[in-house]
Enzyme design. Sequence first.
Site, PDB file in Angstrom:
ATOM      1  N   SER A 133      26.797  17.225 -38.689  1.00  0.00           N
ATOM      2  CA  SER A 133      26.822  15.794 -38.432  1.00  0.00           C
ATOM      3  C   SER A 133      25.447  15.235 -38.087  1.00  0.00           C
ATOM      4  O   SER A 133      25.261  14.037 -38.069  1.00  0.00           O
ATOM      5  CB  SER A 133      27.793  15.486 -37.292  1.00  0.00           C
ATOM      6  N   LYS A 172      19.177  11.072 -30.932  1.00  0.00           N
ATOM      7  CA  LYS A 172      18.430   9.951 -31.513  1.00  0.00           C
ATOM      8  C   LYS A 172      17.275   9.544 -30.607  1.00  0.00           C
ATOM      9  O   LYS A 172      17.300   9.759 -29.389  1.00  0.00           O
ATOM     10  CB  LYS A 172      19.348   8.728 -31.686  1.00  0.00           C
TER      11      LYS A 172
END
Lengths: 217, 217
Positions: A133, A172
């Site tokens: 993912s 992130k």
Amino acid sequence: MVKELSSKPQQIINFICRFVENRGYPPTIRDIASGCAISSTSVVKYNLDILERNGYIRRHGEIARGIEIVTHSAHFKYRLLVPVIGQIAAGKPIPVPTSDTWDAAASAETIEVTRDLTRGREGIYALRVKGWSMVDALVSDGDIVLMEYVNAVDNGEVAAIWLKAEREATLKKFYAEAGKVRLQPANTRMKPIYVEPDNVEVQGRVVTVIRQFGSGR
Amino acid sequence: MVKELSSKPQQIINFICRFVENRGYPPTIRDIASGCAISSTSVVKYNLDILERNGYIRRHGEIARGIEIVTHSAHFKYRLLVPVIGQIAAGKPIPVPTSDTWDAAASAETIEVTRDLTRGREGIYALRVKGWSMVDALVSDGDIVLMEYVNAVDNGEVAAIWLKAEREATLKKFYAEAGKVRLQPANTRMKPIYVEPDNVEVQGRVVTVIRQFGSGR
DNA sequence: ATTGTTGTAGAACTTATGTTCGTTTTATGC
DNA sequence: GCATAAAACGAACATAAGTTCTACAACAAT
């Protein structure tokens, strides 16, 4: 603190160091006696006590070969045993370290790294990436991420983030912007995503990503 | 030579390693027993014998704590200074180590890693990735790849490859197939490319990829 | 000289620790 | 199912190895 040593104790640490190097385990008192031309075990103990008082070694009483060379473990200071406390996957909450998972010795799995890789940071733990993912973040299945346990990160830092609404974990770059949070993938080709500030939960700062190839052990 | 191990002996070396790391001296058979939830010393000895037969440890019979972890022993230095001998970028030939770039002490830049990361391999050097041409391989600008200097790799291994015709460097999984070579990106979403065998030049085996965040970027 | 401190000896003692061995349980092949 | 091997058990044993104690020499300070 550390005092100058006369010749005999000096000779003894020398011997101990060489012994450990060559054999992989510490010497006994009698080993030291014969190795340093000392005729009595009590003399060795006498000098060992001096060495311990002066901080050169650490003794572990009643324990066979329980001599630890302190400078040697200072040498060990460059290395870190980081506990791998769990997995990070898209749809699963990110594990956070607790007092019991924390201890490298107690942990089921550890990875050994140098302080070079952790940039000297303390409180480092590791997570194994499960699934694909996070390829957008250039993180692949099986990678190991070294994390620092923090609840907030500065703008531009890479964080492990839990998106409450989506129930999703992600890695992130974090940017707090006016009323919004911008999450930027490591892959600059990818577009950033914008989320509500109270939807993001920073679970840690990503310090390093490690990917190993070849046969495991 | 080194055989695969079933879970119990595996658990035992793990324990021994951690014990030595933390305490500075090897465990006793009874330490191992209690640490690995084994109820009899003889079972430990039984498994230790297996480990020794398979070359994982060396025993020193009749000697208290006379267990030596072979990989961690004498000639094994925990830390490794790997020379960063150059950059790897799409359109530039891949640097190969020479006798003078080889020496970590002489090299302009080095990265310090543990043998854990190099999987105990010898002849390791490092390259810094320049540019974004390898994002398809999940490798980002600034990453460091640890390489092993080999001229050929087995099927399925990740290699640094120089494509002569295209004059291009790339990191891909290598598969020799009938008359062709298949190069598979680490990102499984990506399609493989097929090239002529004499167009590929294997410049080294990729052992580890390291990506660091934070300061210095 | 007297006394006290430091370094060395060696024997005696105690505990820590590796080994052996007969037995029992758990896989594995036929 | 039975036979065989692999793995686990626990007690008993032998010895490796830390500790303690007393004794004594060398040397400095009183």
